[in-house]
Scaffold this active site. Sequence first.
Site, PDB file in Angstrom:
ATOM      1  N   GLY A 144     -58.813 -42.810  68.270  1.00  0.00           N
ATOM      2  CA  GLY A 144     -59.427 -43.047  69.561  1.00  0.00           C
ATOM      3  C   GLY A 144     -59.165 -44.405  70.168  1.00  0.00           C
ATOM      4  O   GLY A 144     -59.440 -44.619  71.350  1.00  0.00           O
ATOM      5  N   ASP A 145     -58.616 -45.341  69.395  1.00  0.00           N
ATOM      6  CA  ASP A 145     -58.356 -46.699  69.902  1.00  0.00           C
ATOM      7  C   ASP A 145     -57.148 -47.282  69.173  1.00  0.00           C
ATOM      8  O   ASP A 145     -57.160 -48.433  68.734  1.00  0.00           O
ATOM      9  CB  ASP A 145     -59.589 -47.575  69.701  1.00  0.00           C
ATOM     10  CG  ASP A 145     -59.585 -48.824  70.578  1.00  0.00           C
ATOM     11  OD1 ASP A 145     -58.904 -48.813  71.615  1.00  0.00           O
ATOM     12  OD2 ASP A 145     -60.274 -49.803  70.231  1.00  0.00           O
ATOM     13  N   LEU A 146     -56.096 -46.476  69.065  1.00  0.00           N
ATOM     14  CA  LEU A 146     -54.943 -46.842  68.239  1.00  0.00           C
ATOM     15  C   LEU A 146     -53.954 -47.668  69.061  1.00  0.00           C
ATOM     16  O   LEU A 146     -53.129 -47.119  69.799  1.00  0.00           O
ATOM     17  CB  LEU A 146     -54.280 -45.569  67.700  1.00  0.00           C
ATOM     18  CG  LEU A 146     -53.332 -45.761  66.515  1.00  0.00           C
ATOM     19  CD1 LEU A 146     -54.098 -46.180  65.271  1.00  0.00           C
ATOM     20  CD2 LEU A 146     -52.555 -44.475  66.238  1.00  0.00           C
TER      21      LEU A 146
ATOM     22  N   ASN B  39     -55.218 -52.873  66.538  1.00  0.00           N
ATOM     23  CA  ASN B  39     -55.966 -52.084  65.559  1.00  0.00           C
ATOM     24  C   ASN B  39     -55.091 -51.460  64.482  1.00  0.00           C
ATOM     25  O   ASN B  39     -55.566 -50.610  63.715  1.00  0.00           O
ATOM     26  CB  ASN B  39     -56.772 -50.986  66.270  1.00  0.00           C
ATOM     27  CG  ASN B  39     -58.064 -51.518  66.858  1.00  0.00           C
ATOM     28  OD1 ASN B  39     -58.533 -52.596  66.486  1.00  0.00           O
ATOM     29  ND2 ASN B  39     -58.645 -50.769  67.782  1.00  0.00           N
TER      30      ASN B  39
END
Length: 297
Positions: free
Chosen positions: A186-188, A192
């Site tokens: 979801g936040d790649l 991250n």
Amino acid sequence: MIDQVPADRAPDMIPGDDPMDSHPHIPAPVTTWLERWRLVPDGALLTTHSSWVLPVRHEGRPAMLKVARIPDEGAGYRLLTWWDGQGAARVFASTADALLMERASGAGDLAQMAWSGRDEEACRILCDTAARLHATRSGPLPDLHPLEDWFQPLFQLAPDHAALAPAADIARQLLAAPRAIGPLHGDLHHENVLDFGERGWLAIDPHGLVGERTFDYANIFTNPDLSDPGRPLATLPGRLEARLDIVVAVTGLQPERLLRWIVAWTGLSAAWFIGDGDEQGAAIDLTINTIARRLLD
């Protein structure tokens, strides 16, 4: 994985040495987990909207303690634990409110890699990481956020912001007929996926979503600009097209489907920035949104 420490187990400190003495400004919720898991602070505390993050030592080895400040963090903790160190940082202990995980040890940095002319290499690493995270695993999924719920801020703001309307329309179409559903980071993005030395490149800080896997690749196209708007890269002429070629070649995704998810994602991200009053962040998203929609025409 530990979930509590026996009372007779020696902590990672010398007798009489209280780790709180030299860190008086650590918030009480963080102190609770330092004491419960017998951790020693090992660096500066980072405070974000969603978490407190503190480098620590756990049984003599470096680790990171993350303590939630908002309820949404729990799904990410559950997913990171479920991945069991495959494609993601290894979890030593976790609860609904706190996470103890391995600390990145390598010197590599995907954002610096991209800015230094190695954007293709950075994109490939992000794609390879996503593929590892999406690999089939045994056992039931943890409780995760449905992707359609994640898009509600876009749907709520679109009626009052014409620039968001195309993204909202496309998002509704994609969410109504999803493909290849599975757990999502979801936040790649570049900040991250970290260098863990011998363990390679691994993901941290997932949001903990479930939905169409193509969504996880959309974040590649907006970063590292969103983390450092003063060093534009994703918005440069031709960069989205070049990244699209790389991601499609590595993943086999359909270009049209990926572009539609990029439009949907940049609309959602812009909605978040608009809600926060961050015009600069919204402008980056909407620039990429416009380019992606043009490529769809």
